[in-house]
Design an enzyme around this catalytic site. Structure first.
Site, short mmCIF file in Angstrom:
data_model
loop_
_atom_site.label_atom_id
_atom_site.label_comp_id
_atom_site.label_asym_id
_atom_site.label_seq_id
_atom_site.Cartn_x
_atom_site.Cartn_y
_atom_site.Cartn_z
N ASP A 1 0.83 -1.20 0.00
CA ASP A 1 0.00 0.00 0.00
C ASP A 1 0.87 1.25 0.00
O ASP A 1 2.05 1.22 0.35
CB ASP A 1 -0.90 0.01 1.24
CG ASP A 1 -2.12 -0.89 1.09
OD1 ASP A 1 -2.35 -1.39 -0.03
OD2 ASP A 1 -2.83 -1.09 2.09
N LYS B 1 -4.21 2.53 -2.49
CA LYS B 1 -5.50 3.14 -2.78
C LYS B 1 -5.57 4.43 -1.99
O LYS B 1 -5.75 4.42 -0.78
CB LYS B 1 -6.65 2.20 -2.41
CG LYS B 1 -6.61 0.88 -3.16
CD LYS B 1 -7.72 -0.05 -2.72
CE LYS B 1 -9.06 0.39 -3.24
NZ LYS B 1 -9.17 0.37 -4.70
N MET C 1 -8.75 8.33 8.94
CA MET C 1 -8.88 9.12 7.72
C MET C 1 -10.16 9.96 7.68
O MET C 1 -10.97 9.85 6.76
CB MET C 1 -8.84 8.19 6.50
CG MET C 1 -7.56 7.40 6.36
SD MET C 1 -6.17 8.49 6.01
CE MET C 1 -4.90 7.27 5.62
#
Length: 259
Positions: free
Chosen positions: A45, A67, A180
């Site tokens: 990631d 992503k 997030m």
């Protein structure tokens, strides 16, 4: 890895799904470090720290599959297919994710795809950023005097999915740790207050936990979005909302620096 008994063999054709922790390579588990050092291919990631990737073999193939919100990134089906193709080619495939692969990391999507493809896989949990980042900032997830439960919630909207019911979470009266949350922070704060969470509830934002550039901003619920904007905080970031956020000031002066 000398001195650590019972480390499993990583056979060709297997996929190991590992969490790299919140960032700092010193927070890797022993088994995750073992996987990084023996894998043929590492599908990683974007939030995996470059220092972790430098622990890989010189001839290992590093395959980014991050992503990131608002940026071009591979679809989950494409990542699944990559893992399956590399494993079927006889490679030792490590799928390396930030934090823990089963905490907002889509790890379940990947292991179900591997299972359907009849490929062998191993799961290696990691320290999840919300809990580890908060702890290293001096914020406990629970304390005897404040709470016996804590809520972990994704603060961003995943593809094709709605966000959490923030008003309902506000009514719980339990501390929240949000992953997030920055793109929807104003919306989240407003909904939590509509749910009954007090405006003066302590809140803390932690950006880039455990790595260079870490920033910590202490605030309160009704000022959280404005403080984030004032300090120009962005992702990756976690938010800690609740009485546990206020405990940091009681111990921070005595804490040994993480670096």
């Amino acid at each position: 890895m000398d001195g650590f008994p019972d480390l499993p063999e990583f056979p060709p054709g297997e996929v190991w799904l590992a969490g790299a922790g919140p960032g700092d390579p010193r927070l890797l588990t022993v088994l995750a470090l073992h996987a990084v050092t023996v894998a043929d291919d590492i599908v990683h990631d974007a939030l995996v720290d470059p220092r972790v990737l430098r622990l890989a073999r010189k001839d290992a193939v590093l395959l980014p599959a991050g992503k990131r919100g608002g940026k071009p990134s591979p679809k989950q089906d494409e990542i699944n297919a990559l893992l399956i193709d590399r494993a079927r080619a006889g490679r030792r495939v490590l799928r390396l994710k930030g934090g823990d692969p089963f905490v907002f990391g889509r790890g379940w999507d990947e292991v179900t795809a591997l299972s359907e493809a009849q490929l062998r896989f191993r799961i290696i949990p990691g320290l999840t950023a919300g809990l580890a980042g908060a702890a290293l900032a001096g914020i406990p997830a629970t304390s005897r005097d404040t709470n016996h439960a804590v809520v972990l919630a994704a603060g961003h909207r995943a593809e094709g999915q709605s966000t959490a019911d923030w008003e309902a979470l506000g009514r719980l009266g339990q501390p929240l740790i949000l992953y997030m949350p920055m793109t929807q922070l104003e919306e989240i704060v407003a909904a939590l207050q509509r749910g009954g969470l007090a405006a003066e509830t302590p809140a803390t934002l932690i950006q880039s936990a455990t790595v260079d550039g870490e920033r910590i901003v202490e605030s309160r619920l009704d000022a959280l979005a404005a403080d984030a904007q004032h300090h120009r905080l962005g992702s990756p970031c976690i938010a800690v909302i609740g009485e546990i956020a206020a405990l940091r000031k009681e111990v921070f002066a005595s804490m040994v620096g993480w670096s």
